[in-house]
Design a protein around this motif. Structure first.
Motif, short mmCIF file in Angstrom:
data_model
loop_
_atom_site.label_atom_id
_atom_site.label_comp_id
_atom_site.label_asym_id
_atom_site.label_seq_id
_atom_site.Cartn_x
_atom_site.Cartn_y
_atom_site.Cartn_z
N SER A 181 67.62 73.36 53.35
CA SER A 181 67.25 74.81 53.10
C SER A 181 67.62 75.46 54.61
O SER A 181 67.63 76.72 54.50
N LEU A 195 65.10 68.39 53.52
CA LEU A 195 64.81 69.62 53.27
C LEU A 195 65.26 70.54 54.17
O LEU A 195 65.78 71.60 54.11
N ALA A 234 65.21 77.85 42.57
CA ALA A 234 64.85 77.25 43.67
C ALA A 234 65.44 76.05 43.91
O ALA A 234 66.05 75.27 42.93
N THR A 235 65.43 75.50 45.07
CA THR A 235 65.85 74.16 45.29
C THR A 235 65.03 72.92 45.23
O THR A 235 63.88 73.03 45.58
N ILE A 292 56.74 76.66 49.88
CA ILE A 292 57.59 75.10 49.87
C ILE A 292 56.36 74.34 49.27
O ILE A 292 55.09 74.47 49.77
N SER A 326 57.17 78.79 44.20
CA SER A 326 57.78 77.76 45.18
C SER A 326 59.36 78.36 45.23
O SER A 326 59.92 78.15 44.29
N ASP A 327 59.98 78.24 46.23
CA ASP A 327 61.13 78.31 46.58
C ASP A 327 62.16 77.21 46.94
O ASP A 327 63.29 76.84 46.62
N TYR A 328 61.14 76.10 47.35
CA TYR A 328 61.54 74.56 47.43
C TYR A 328 60.41 73.57 47.00
O TYR A 328 59.27 74.08 47.20
N LYS A 379 58.81 82.16 52.45
CA LYS A 379 59.22 81.31 51.69
C LYS A 379 58.28 79.99 51.50
O LYS A 379 57.19 80.00 52.31
#
Lengths: 99, 396, 179, 302
Positions: C142, C138, C91-92, C4, C68-70, C2
């Motif tokens: 997450s 976060l 993604a968030t 970020i 990026s995933d977050y 992951k």
């Protein structure tokens, strides 16, 4: 010992005879400087008052205090003449070296 | 073994390694991206966690001079630099190895001006390969810490007495935080006994150091220095082995082969990019492609035997160079090529110059390099030096 | 793995937040993590990035974060043209804002969450330092690290007095996200 | 601050019989070797000596002839002060007591290439005595101009001819540049006044921290003077006012000699080959500069 003396040096014949890196015994003298002289200092001990000005000012430190008299290490005297020139009593004469 | 893991940067890991090695004198001048190391070391001295003298020198030239001076009276010493600073030290680097003073230094690999750049590449240290220092390149913060400790043991070995530079990629390692195991002081003390050297001034045995030698002797001193560097090959492997037995982490001495057993094509690299290559090797292996990585750890002494050995087993070798010797090729490539030329077999080779001035080397880039090597064998392409991932068209 | 991405301004503590997440994941979470700033000579006030990578096994990949995933945005003015580049679809994205609806429309390819971190920080710290509120948010949103690990990382990194205040902020951020 | 009165005086009668700089290959009549030899006799056996590239290192350590009879090391040309700092730090870290570190560097090694490291050494107040033996040019490499070469000097890089009268700049004011660091102790000296030099070295020896002595040391080879007059010429330089004897201590300057009248500058210059070409006009320029300097020193220091 007050002054280092000329010491025999055995030239290395194997790489291991060399020191590790450039380092060697302090005050190690395989060579003399006698061959530098054209003139040599000669001391008139009767005129000398042992003021030690020559001892103080010799660039090579070759003047030795020897029981109230000065003596010169002729192995390392280069014959510059400072001692004779600075002597307040003119007790040192520079004399041509004879072979 | 009791575990003590903390989340720190490569620079901080170096500082920890230095603290554990108990140097008497640290002399350094700040330069990005090495600065955090010297800040941490001064904090450690302030906090009483380190006994040594911390010298605030006014330049890198003085940093290396001061460490040589301290080493010349038998003190264990540390300095750190990077890029322009390392080059400013260059005179001292040659002087230090010639003086046989086993100073240990950290170099944060950074590009060299002009143009100015604070970002990472390896032109600084690679342009100084000939200065007589042992050079190791590390891949992560743990290896950085461990190699500082190993460096003292290697550099101070009586058959070596040669300074050692631990190189870590600027920012990519110096400024990246990760989990690092901090060894116990007691175990480090056992592994690394106090510094002893015949090559020092002392009042028991007064010496004249750093003398001049006439043409009659100079070659012999240089021969001896070269011999010491070759002696380091065995010593560094032994030290790594002993380190593994003591601390449970092994780095495989001169080089590390990753998935090279039956590899057809390998990439040769130094430092942090090796990590990214590993990831790509795993991916391509999963796709059935026989690829591998040769991580060169030591550039001096050079792993000639290891490179030759691998060259005999593969069809193509590509070299990633985070440097370029203008008008020729990458320096790592030159060295690797020279080793390969000594074996009786043709190996297809290619030089990928990349990562200059901090440009990212992506997984896609690395996969493309591997593919170029495969097609190079198949098409019997011309061997060449290639600037990788240029953003514009060129005249070629 | 992951990845970020943290958006902040120099001096706002974005890099600290990226490290806190790394500490929580590795020291207190048994995973592996890397945390690093966007490398460069940015000065106080300039927009800066920081990154965290988290994985179950040792992270070898040292190349830049590209998907990026977050994404955590500590100051909504940092959402400027080109912001979406390098963010994985779906993604968030967490934004410090009082008006999240606007971003839900603008950033429709992503899952967008809002938190009023500034008010939260002003209330507890008395200063608009939003990094730990965003970090807590976060963590809550997450599940990359547990609440316990997030709080533990605060104590690993900060002196006791500051840690106590920031622990409160993380708690509040968790409540806000869960609500 | 150390009071000189409290320190046992070192003189020709009572100084150690040991010679620490012996069998060296310096030119006959070398003034620099007088300075090194005398200073080491004051400092004694527990001394680390550091010398940058220059005459004294070149003539002192030619393997296997080792003319320093104590611990000594050659440093890089710009790195004498910093290497000495490292020696002092290493000795301290190793718990060595009653140790002194001394540097002997020439004028070029001090005022030019080695200046940055020297400034750093004084700034850190490292326990080092730095002695600059000033023979007013790069003599080791064969007489080239340095920052301490005086006006009118003929050197191999400042030839005197129809267009340029040799060196056209005056000596850098090294002593005051050093004093401006607020150093604990600094002094100027001349081998022409040896007892004064011994006293100053002795004072520096007993002062903890960074100290500095700028000693005027003749070079018969580079100056074109007979070898036997090396001491005399260094005394003449003081007597004609071109070289002054002073100290800086507790933030105060002190003129050790303040003669009512100077000996003639022209006599001093005309004894030396390096000044032979100088016209009366050139000599007047030297005198004017001397007078300006003395007027200022007398006004500010007395």
């Amino acid at each position: 010992m007050d002054r280092p003396k000329k010491t025999e040096f055995t030239f290395p014949t194997h790489i291991n005879d060399y020191p590790t890196g450039p380092q060697y015994k302090a005050g190690y003298l395989p060579e003399t400087n006698a061959g530098w002289r054209t003139f040599r200092p000669v001391v008139d001990h009767d005129a000398c008052v042992y003021c030690l000005r020559c001892y103080l000012l010799c660039p090579d430190g070759t003047i030795i205090k020897d029981n109230g008299q000065i003596k010169i290490d002729m192995d390392y005297c280069k014959g510059c003449g400072v001692c004779a020139h600075e002597c307040p009593k003119d007790a040192i004469e520079m004399v041509k070296e004879q072979l | 073994m009791k575990s003590n893991k903390i989340f720190i940067s490569g620079d901080e890991a170096v500082a920890q390694g230095v603290r554990l090695s108990r140097p008497h004198v640290v002399a350094a001048y700040p330069i990005t991206p090495q600065t955090i190391t010297v800040e941490r070391l001064s904090e450690m001295v302030e906090a009483g966690e380190m006994d040594g003298e911390y010298m605030h020198v006014e330049s890198e030239h003085s940093a290396i001079s001061a460490t040589m001076g301290a080493s010349a009276v038998g003190a264990r010493t540390f300095t750190a630099s990077s890029s322009q600073g390392l080059l400013y030290m260059a005179e001292g680097l040659h002087y230090c190895s010639g003086g046989r003073w086993p100073v240990v230094m950290m170099n944060a690999n950074r590009s060299v001006a002009l143009p100015w750049s604070i970002y990472g590449d390896q032109r600084d240290s690679l342009s100084l390969l000939d200065c007589g220092w042992i050079q190791v390149y590390v891949e992560d913060a743990q290896e950085a810490l461990d190699m500082i400790i190993q460096a003292y043991k290697i550099a101070e070995h009586k058959d070596v007495l040669t300074p050692m530079m631990v190189n870590l990629d600027g920012f990519i390692l110096t400024h990246t935080y990760e989990l690092v195991e901090i060894p116990e002081q007691e175990m480090v003390d056992k592994f690394l006994p106090p510094f002893q050297t015949p090559n020092k001034m002392s009042f028991e045995e007064p010496k004249n150091l750093g003398f001049s030698s006439k043409p009659d002797d100079n070659t012999e001193f240089k021969y001896q220095q070269n011999e010491a560097m070759f002696n380091a090959v065995k010593v560094l492997k032994d030290v790594d082995q002993e380190f593994a037995e003591t601390f449970g982490r092994e780095y495989h001495g001169m080089v590390e082969e990753y998935r090279c057993e039956d590899a057809e094509v390998v990439l040769v690299a130094l430092g942090s990019v090796c990590g990214t290559v590993r990831v790509v090797v795993d991916k391509m292996r999963a796709e059935g492609k026989k690829v591998g990585l040769l991580k060169i750890r030591y550039m001096r002494p050079f792993p000639e035997a290891e490179v030759k050995d691998l060259a005999r087993r593969v069809q193509a070798m590509g070299v990633i160079d985070k440097d370029i010797s203008f008008g020729y090729e990458g320096t790592v490539y030159t060295n690797v090529n020279s080793a390969i030329s000594k074996i009786d077999k043709y190996v297809y080779k290619s030089n990928f110059v990349g990562g200059l001035g901090g440009r990212d080397i992506t997984k896609a880039d690395i996969e493309e390099m591997f593919n170029k090597l495969f097609s190079g064998i198949e098409n019997k392409s011309e061997e060449k030096v290639e600037f990788f991932s240029l953003n514009v068209e060129t005249n070629d | 793995m992951k990845e970020i991405r943290w958006h902040g301004r120099g001096g706002q503590g974005g890099f600290t937040a990226s490290r806190l997440l790394g500490i929580a994941a590795s020291v207190h979470g048994g995973k592996h993590a890397l945390a690093f700033p966007s490398f460069g000579p940015e000065r106080r006030g300039a927009p800066v990035l920081a990154f965290t990578k988290i994985d179950d096994s040792k992270i070898h990949d040292r190349s830049e974060v590209q998907e990026s995933d977050y994404v955590v945005v500590m100051d909504e003015t940092l959402i400027t043209p080109g912001f979406e580049k390098g963010i994985r679809p779906g993604a968030t994205i967490l934004v410090n804002t009082e008006n999240i609806e606007k971003y839900r429309i603008e950033l429709k390819d992503f899952q967008v969450l809002g938190i009023d971190a500034t008010s939260m920080a002003m209330e507890i710290l008395g200063r608009p330092i939003t990094n730990t509120a965003m970090y807590g948010a976060l963590a809550a949103a997450s599940g990359l690290v547990s609440k316990e690990a997030a709080i533990a990382s605060i104590h690993t990194e900060m002196k006791p007095k500051l840690a106590a205040l920031n622990e409160k902020i993380v708690e509040r951020a968790f409540e806000a996200i869960k609500a | 601050m150390t009071n000189l009165v409290d320190i046992p005086k070192v003189n020709a009668k009572n100084m150690t019989e040991k010679e620490f700089f012996y069998g060296h290959k310096a030119c006959a009549g070398c003034g620099g070797s007088v300075a090194v030899r005398l200073a080491l006799k004051v400092l004694g056996e527990r001394t680390y000596t550091a010398l940058p590239a220059g005459c004294m290192s070149a003539v002192g350590f030619i393997y296997p002839q080792m003319a320093f009879n104590t611990n000594a090391v050659i440093t890089t040309f710009p790195g004498a002060a910093s290497m000495a700092s490292g020696i002092a730090a290493g000795a301290k870290a190793l718990g060595q007591k009653d140790v002194k570190t001394v540097v002997f560097a020439g004028d070029g090694g001090t005022a030019d290439i080695g200046f940055q490291a020297l400034s750093g050494m004084i700034d850190r107040n490292d326990d080092v005595l730095y002695i600059c033996y000033d023979n007013e040019a790069y003599m080791n490499t064969g007489i080239q101009k340095s920052g301490l070469t005086p006006y009118g000097t003929k050197t191999t890089t400042t030839p005197a001819g129809k267009n340029i009268p040799g060196t056209v700049t005056h000596k850098k004011n090294l002593f005051e540049i050093i004093a401006a660091h607020d150093i604990a102790y600094a002094a100027t000296a001349s081998i022409g006044y040896p007892q004064d030099f011994l006293n100053k070295v002795n004072k520096a020896k007993h002062t903890k921290g960074a100290t500095f002595i700028h000693v005027y040391a003749s070079c018969p080879t580079g100056w074109g003077t007979p070898t036997e007059t090396s001491i005399e010429i260094a005394k003449d330089a003081v007597d004609c006012g071109l070289i002054f004897l002073a100290e800086f201590e507790d933030g105060e300057y002190k003129l050790n000699r303040n003669p009512k009248e100077f000996a003639p500058v022209k006599d001093y210059l005309k004894k030396q080959g390096r000044f032979k070409h100088m016209t009366d006009e050139d000599i007047q320029c030297v005198i004017d500069n001397r007078d300006r300097k003395w007027a200022r020193m007398r006004k500010q220091w007395l």
